[in-house]
Design an enzyme around this catalytic site. Structure first.
Site, PDB file in Angstrom:
ATOM      1  N   GLU A 231       0.883  -1.008   0.065  1.00 27.77           N
ATOM      2  CA  GLU A 231      -0.106  -0.042  -0.228  1.00 27.77           C
ATOM      3  C   GLU A 231       0.866   1.161   0.152  1.00 27.77           C
ATOM      4  O   GLU A 231       0.519   2.134  -0.637  1.00 27.77           O
ATOM      5  CB  GLU A 231      -0.810  -0.066   1.305  1.00 27.77           C
ATOM      6  N   GLU A 258      -7.234   2.032   7.854  1.00 22.71           N
ATOM      7  CA  GLU A 258      -6.142   2.874   7.587  1.00 22.71           C
ATOM      8  C   GLU A 258      -5.519   3.594   8.680  1.00 22.71           C
ATOM      9  O   GLU A 258      -6.204   3.573   9.766  1.00 22.71           O
ATOM     10  CB  GLU A 258      -6.336   3.624   6.129  1.00 22.71           C
TER      11      GLU A 258
END
Length: 888
Positions: A231, A258
């Site tokens: 990511e 996140e």
């Protein structure tokens, strides 16, 4: 200096008594809110004015109490007792094991072997443990290769090769046709253990998987747990899954976990697109709700320089989802301080409770099977101090907003339609007062920005980075004092013959009108955030109507003021929470927003706007108070003292305190640069430490500790070289134009870049096609710069069309996992019809930079020596790189 001539005596508890008189035919303008159609004598009435000490005390206590409530709600991580379904202690053990590997950049053994091995072992243990239950668990390790373009950081193209995804499919033993997706990432940026970003999310997901797999009641639908390993390489692994994995076609919705900070509460800051049923599911199921549609609209506006896998699933998978992130303490985000011990177990518990409950709810929901049926529409959603979430369809919000706006305009229209000349005079006075209010806001903002400019010129920029409330005292006092001064002058000079109670009433209407205008504007533009001004209109209006009789007969009595403030409490406490979110996000961002954005202007503007918004419904207090001399004197004293302290450098921006670090971010690359001419010969070659500061202060505070890093070694951009001739890891040169280059010995990585032109041929349609091969480390950046008159027509990246021309340059970000083959690519370029003799030779410049983020190649003796000289309050993220440029 008093502006009303009907003073009779001072009331004992600090209010002033007014008696109506007929002064040469003047009327008592307090009856009917001070706007009568025909003059006539009125009986005496007692109308009170506030004493300034009481007014200041009431407003100060009101603001401080609400601010304390906001902070108290933020510290209350878990509401009630845990149900026991989610085991936060076991999740913490996963977190500690994952972070014990240290930084986990893509391609490193720590990321591709150690972390993958640990996750697989835990998942297989769950698989064995639950084999006899009603669910089946499938594991797939995906190593995708792909490419895409994205308009992030100005826009660039990404290419990835053999990166890692661990996909786990949990479903009833009979199988499932429809799937939910839960996503986290276990990779990190270089030099950070990444506990909050994003190991804690993966730890939570492991425990949620364990809990769901052990349920005795089978789920109606399946759940995919995606542990993605790339990511931080700008969303590559999520792209590889959603565009290439066979399970992706069955995914109907997703939850993305996140972090933009470390610990605290995880907030829902993005949902959709559309699909209001997802927000309804969160509202219904979440144990500890924390959500804001304001955050969603601010984030999606692009003002925050960040992005998440939410974007990839939405844009490339065309599926809706929910985006959650930790946002507190962003000062240590992406630094060495992002460690497991900084994340409270209660933070893990609340995140786990929420994710488990929402996933379970969605996996049992009938709406997941045919989500397209419930697709249309958006949701207005916000929480009240983390206790409950209010959510309703955007179309309902639009109706509600216009109802509140209509009620406001009817309230104002009633005053404007008084018989005789009263209505017309009221409209003129309202328009004039609105102009005064807007002028006061403009002059206040301009004045505070002048102060911010002075602070910057004095070299004290970012003093608030480690002392936030110092900025409140400096800029807040300046803003408040300036507004009070302007309105005091207006009261005493412009409104010299008008009764103060009338002015107080008038300026309440002004605040109401301005908030109502913002409500209508936001609603017309389709923004769900319009609920905020709706609250700031509805509650004050209702409060004012309920207190109209009290104000009419007694003026600004103590009872009126207390009840008035109580009526403002709910919208104000929520608005103060939004203000907290803004400062919690933007204050740390100023420490990593580059050298070109003046942080004093940003923070001073935010403090001023917060002051303007919060003071809006206190404007009429300025006109109801006897005097403002002592208030202005106090604010002036606070401002003067703070300005002197800031000017003297008392507030140092950074801190190396382990309990509350505020590090200065510096990037150091020990690099060797090689430049080739059109004949392939080495034109020049040098080596050095390339140093980037990612905040506005540059090397100002570093130079006293390392004198050789000074203005004499500042770099200058060579426009004839791709990306100025320096090894930019990401296309952020527009953010950090100030960098330094200190001569150093040449670097010799054990696996140097192998770059070669495989073929060069002219096509039948007049372009030149060039094919290249590259072999190098896991992270490389490719820069293409067509010379003047030339243009790229097609290439082997993305959809084949060159995109995101950054001032004539193209940036391609490359990464690979383990055992990746040689990278081969090509592009076609249209030669210029009329070559530029003053430009560089050839038709295109191609440069490749390599970045060694881990292993023995990451460090050199010169780099280690320099790192040890940095002060403890600095966080120098360092690695070795090379830059090679070729002309063709």
């Amino acid at each position: 200096m008093e502006g009303d001539t009907t003073v009779r005596r001072i009331k004992p508890f600090g209010t002033q008594q007014y008696v109506a008189q007929d002064n040469n035919g003047a009327q008592d303008r307090c009856e009917n809110n001070g706007y009568n159609g025909e003059p006539k004598r009125k009986p005496e009435v007692n109308l009170y004015l506030l004493r300034e000490g009481l007014a200041a005390s009431l407003v100060s206590v009101f603001i401080l109490v609400l601010w304390a409530l906001v902070h108290l709600s933020l510290q209350q991580l878990v509401i009630g007792k845990p149900t026991g379904e989610f085991n936060a202690v076991r999740a913490r053990q996963h977190l500690e094991q994952i972070t014990s590997a240290g930084p986990r950049p893509v391609g490193s053994q720590e990321n591709e072997v150690l972390t993958v091995g640990y996750l697989l072992k835990q998942i297989k243990d769950i698989q064995v443990e639950t084999a006899a239950g009603p669910h089946q668990l499938s594991i797939d390790i995906q190593r995708p290769t792909g490419t895409f373009s994205i308009d992030f950081l100005g826009g660039f193209t990404s290419f990835y090769d053999h990166i890692t995804n661990i996909a786990v499919r949990l479903e009833p033993k009979g199988g499932a046709q429809h799937l939910m997706l839960a996503n986290c990432h276990f990779d990190t940026v270089a030099n950070s253990p990444g506990a909050s970003d994003d190991a804690v999310s993966c730890a939570v997901m492991l425990e949620v998987l364990h809990s769901l797999a052990n349920q005795s009641t089978p789920l109606n639908h399946g759940v995919i747990f995606l542990f993605n390993g790339a990511e931080e390489n700008v969303l590559q692994a999520s792209h590889g899954f959603i565009t290439q994995h066979p399970w992706a076609k069955q995914v109907r919705a997703f939850i993305n976990l996140e972090a933009a900070g470390v610990g605290g509460k995880e907030v829902v800051f993005q949902t959709g697109p559309e699909n209001p049923w997802l927000v309804q599911a969160y509202v219904h199921a979440a144990k500890h709700p924390f959500a804001s549609v304001v955050g969603q609209e601010v984030f999606q506006s692009g003002v925050i320089p960040s992005d998440t896998d939410f974007r990839i699933f939405r844009d490339f998978g065309n599926i809706p989802g929910i985006d959650l992130a930790f946002i507190e303490n962003g000062f240590i985000y992406h630094t060495k301080y992002d460690t497991a011990n900084r994340i409270l177990t209660d933070s893990i518990q609340r995140a786990g409770d929420n994710i488990l409950a929402v996933l379970k709810y969605l996996a049992m929901s009938e709406k997941l099977a045919d989500s397209s049926e419930y697709r249309h529409g958006n949701m207005v959603f916000f929480d009240l101090l983390g206790v409950i979430v209010v959510a309703y369809p955007a179309r309902v919000g639009t109706i509600l907003n216009y109802m509140v706006a209509t009620a406001t305009f009817l309230y104002l229209a009633k005053k404007a339609s008084m018989p005789g000349h009263g209505g017309g005079r009221y409209v003129r006075d309202l328009a004039c007062a609105t102009g005064v209010a807007l002028l006061s806001w403009f002059v206040t903002l301009l004045s505070v920005l002048i102060v911010a400019l002075l602070v910057t010129l004095l070299g004290r920029s970012m003093f608030w980075y480690n002392h936030f409330y110092a900025s409140v005292c400096l800029y807040g006092a300046a803003a408040t004092g300036k507004m009070i001064l302007i309105h005091t002058l207006a009261k005493n000079l412009y409104y010299g013959g008008v009764r103060l109670v009338e002015l107080g009433d008038l300026y309440f209407d002004v605040s109401l009108l301005l908030w109502c205008c913002s409500l209508v504007w936001l609603t017309q533009h389709g923004l769900c955030s319009a609920y905020a001004p709706m609250l700031m209109v509805a509650f004050p209006l209702a409060t004012r109507l309920l207190l109209a009789k009290e104000f009419k007969h007694r003026g600004a009595s103590a009872k009126y003021c207390v009840l008035y403030l109580l009526g403002l409490a709910l919208p104000y406490v929520h608005f103060m929470f939004l203000i907290w979110v803004v400062f919690e996000i933007f204050t740390p961002i100023m420490g990593r927003s580059g050298t070109e954005i003046p942080p004093e202007v940003v923070l001073a503007s935010l403090v001023t706007l917060a002051t303007i918004f919060l003071s809006s419904f206190f404007l009429h207090f300025i006109y109801l108070v006897r005097s403002t001399k002592r208030i202005m004197a106090g604010l002036g004293f606070v401002f003067t003292i703070m300005f002197l302290l800031v000017s003297c450098g008392l507030f140092f921006p950074y801190s190396g305190d382990l309990d509350s670090p505020r590090p200065k971010r510096v990037f150091l690359q020990h690099t060797t640069r090689t430049f080739h001419n059109l004949q392939g010969e080495v034109e020049s070659r040098d080596s050095g430490l390339w140093i980037n500061s990612f905040d506005y202060t540059g090397m100002q505070h570093i130079t006293p500790h390392i004198p050789e890093i000074n203005e004499t070694v500042r770099t200058r951009c060579r426009e004839d070289r791709p990306f100025c001739g320096y090894p930019w890891f990401l296309p952020v040169k527009f953010l950090s134009r100030k960098n330094w280059y200190l001569p150093a010995p040449e670097v010799s990585p054990s696996s140097p870049v192998e770059f070669s032109l495989l073929s060069k041929e002219e096509t039948s349609w007049g372009t030149i096609k060039m094919t290249f091969s590259v072999k190098g480390p896991s992270h490389m950046s490719l820069y293409l710069m067509p010379h003047r008159g030339a243009s790229l027509s097609t290439w082997s990246f993305g959809d084949g069309t060159p995109r995101f021309d950054l001032s004539g340059e193209y940036f391609i970000f490359y990464s690979h996992g383990l055992d990746a083959p040689t990278w081969t690519f090509w592009f076609e370029i249209q030669p210029p019809a009329d070559p530029d003799p003053s430009g560089p030779e050839g038709i295109v410049s191609v440069a490749i930079s390599s970045h060694y983020f881990f292993g023995k190649d990451q460090r050199t003796a010169r780099l280690e020596e320099m790192l040890h000289r940095f002060p403890t309050w600095a966080f120098p993220s360092s690695w070795v790189s090379t830059y090679d440029m070729y002309r063709y």
